[in-house]
Enzyme design. Structure first.
Site, mmCIF file in Angstrom:
data_model
loop_
_atom_site.group_PDB
_atom_site.id
_atom_site.type_symbol
_atom_site.label_atom_id
_atom_site.label_comp_id
_atom_site.label_asym_id
_atom_site.label_seq_id
_atom_site.Cartn_x
_atom_site.Cartn_y
_atom_site.Cartn_z
ATOM 1 N N ARG A 48 51.448 50.078 48.932
ATOM 2 C CA ARG A 48 50.478 49.290 48.164
ATOM 3 C C ARG A 48 49.312 48.857 49.043
ATOM 4 N NH1 ARG A 48 51.316 44.182 44.139
ATOM 5 N NH2 ARG A 48 49.115 43.811 43.733
ATOM 6 N N ARG B 211 47.817 49.721 41.206
ATOM 7 C CA ARG B 211 48.755 49.585 42.312
ATOM 8 C C ARG B 211 49.940 50.523 42.139
ATOM 9 N NH1 ARG B 211 49.626 44.294 40.025
ATOM 10 N NH2 ARG B 211 47.443 43.959 40.467
ATOM 11 N N ASP C 209 54.035 46.746 42.096
ATOM 12 C CA ASP C 209 53.905 45.284 42.082
ATOM 13 C C ASP C 209 55.301 44.754 41.761
ATOM 14 O OD1 ASP C 209 52.601 42.703 41.855
ATOM 15 O OD2 ASP C 209 52.627 42.934 39.673
ATOM 16 N N ASP D 179 57.085 41.100 41.085
ATOM 17 C CA ASP D 179 56.861 39.663 40.916
ATOM 18 C C ASP D 179 58.179 38.945 40.675
ATOM 19 O OD1 ASP D 179 54.082 39.918 41.103
ATOM 20 O OD2 ASP D 179 53.882 40.318 38.963
HETATM 21 C C1 X6L Z 1 42.400 36.607 30.547
HETATM 22 C C2 X6L Z 1 42.195 36.676 31.909
HETATM 23 C C3 X6L Z 1 43.541 37.164 30.041
HETATM 24 C C4 X6L Z 1 43.114 37.301 32.735
HETATM 25 C C5 X6L Z 1 44.464 37.778 30.854
HETATM 26 C C6 X6L Z 1 46.456 38.915 32.617
HETATM 27 C C7 X6L Z 1 44.956 38.777 34.407
HETATM 28 C C8 X6L Z 1 47.356 39.566 33.430
HETATM 29 C C9 X6L Z 1 45.846 39.420 35.227
HETATM 30 C C10 X6L Z 1 44.253 37.857 32.218
HETATM 31 C C11 X6L Z 1 45.233 38.518 33.094
HETATM 32 C C12 X6L Z 1 47.043 39.814 34.756
HETATM 33 C C13 X6L Z 1 49.922 44.475 35.117
HETATM 34 C C14 X6L Z 1 48.885 44.524 34.171
HETATM 35 C C15 X6L Z 1 48.187 43.495 35.922
HETATM 36 C C16 X6L Z 1 51.164 45.068 34.776
HETATM 37 C C17 X6L Z 1 50.192 45.674 32.670
HETATM 38 C C18 X6L Z 1 48.043 40.498 35.617
HETATM 39 C C19 X6L Z 1 47.698 41.008 36.972
HETATM 40 N N1 X6L Z 1 49.475 43.809 36.201
HETATM 41 N N2 X6L Z 1 49.012 45.107 32.957
HETATM 42 N N3 X6L Z 1 47.825 43.892 34.696
HETATM 43 N N4 X6L Z 1 51.253 45.652 33.545
HETATM 44 N N5 X6L Z 1 50.359 46.264 31.479
HETATM 45 O O1 X6L Z 1 52.146 45.073 35.550
HETATM 46 O O2 X6L Z 1 49.188 40.653 35.246
HETATM 47 S S1 X6L Z 1 47.079 42.661 36.942
HETATM 48 MG MG MG Z 2 52.125 41.253 38.524
HETATM 49 MG MG MG Z 3 52.327 40.553 42.055
#
Ligand code: X6L
Ligand code: MG
Ligand code: MG
Length: 157
Positions: free
Chosen positions: A81, A90, A93, A95
């Site tokens: 990563r 990535r 990840d 968590d």
């Molecule tokens: C407004 C602003 C609404 C930010 C949502 C949601 C930001 C989730 C980051 C958000 C917001 C994240 C994954 C992902 C990411 C994953 C899928 C995050 C961090 N990781 N989408 N997006 N799966 N489907 O593991 O979770 S980046």
């Molecule tokens: Mg995550």
């Molecule tokens: Mg993470």
């Protein structure tokens, strides 16, 4: 079992051979007791990027929360990563979602994972593992009607 804690980890990948990466990571963890089905999930937040594969695993761990976090980060490093774009693509990840019924709020670790209950890519596989977790006191904010992101079941890991 005495001296162990039930914890839940959320794993995601959207770079490389997503399923193989999740398999290696889940296989490298000690004390995995349950693995959810694999979901292909629309990316949520951050930049425009490819769909993810997401799973949740239950572990019965003897590690303390910070040790478990360090293990998660080791697995991410093992999959090469590279952190460039925040919330960007990535290989892996990992968590820490829940650690028993503990609330942890330190600069490097917040449990339950903040906003996990808003995300279908976390909550759908988590509740596949144990539907009774809807009643977990730390998941009181979960509402399936307002959780975001489409998820499609792919099958077993
Ligand atoms: C407004 C602003 C609404 C930010 C949502 C949601 C930001 C989730 C980051 C958000 C917001 C994240 C994954 C992902 C990411 C994953 C899928 C995050 C961090 N990781 N989408 N997006 N799966 N489907 O593991 O979770 S980046
Ligand atoms: Mg995550
Ligand atoms: Mg993470």
């Amino acid at each position: 079992m005495t001296g162990t804690t039930t914890a839940y980890l959320g794993l995601g990948s959207n770079l490389g051979d997503r399923r193989e990466i999740l398999r290696r990571a889940a296989g490298a963890l000690d004390e995995v007791t349950v693995v959810s089905p694999v979901y292909e999930t629309d990316p949520v937040g951050g930049v425009e990027q490819e769909a993810f594969y997401n799973i949740v695993v239950e572990v019965e761990t003897r590690l303390n929360p910070h040790e478990l976090l360090a293990r998660c980060q080791e697995l991410e490093r093992a999959e090469g990563r590279v952190r460039t774009v925040r919330w960007g693509p990535r290989t892996l990840d990992v968590d820490l979602l829940l650690y028993g019924d503990r609330r942890i709020d330190t600069p490097d670790l917040v449990v339950p994972h903040p906003r996990m209950h808003e995300r279908n890519f976390v909550m759908v596989p988590l509740l596949d593992i144990d539907p009774a977790l809807v009643g977990h006191r730390l998941l009181a904010g979960y509402d399936p009607a307002t959780a975001i992101g489409e998820v499609r079941k792919v099958g077993p890991l």
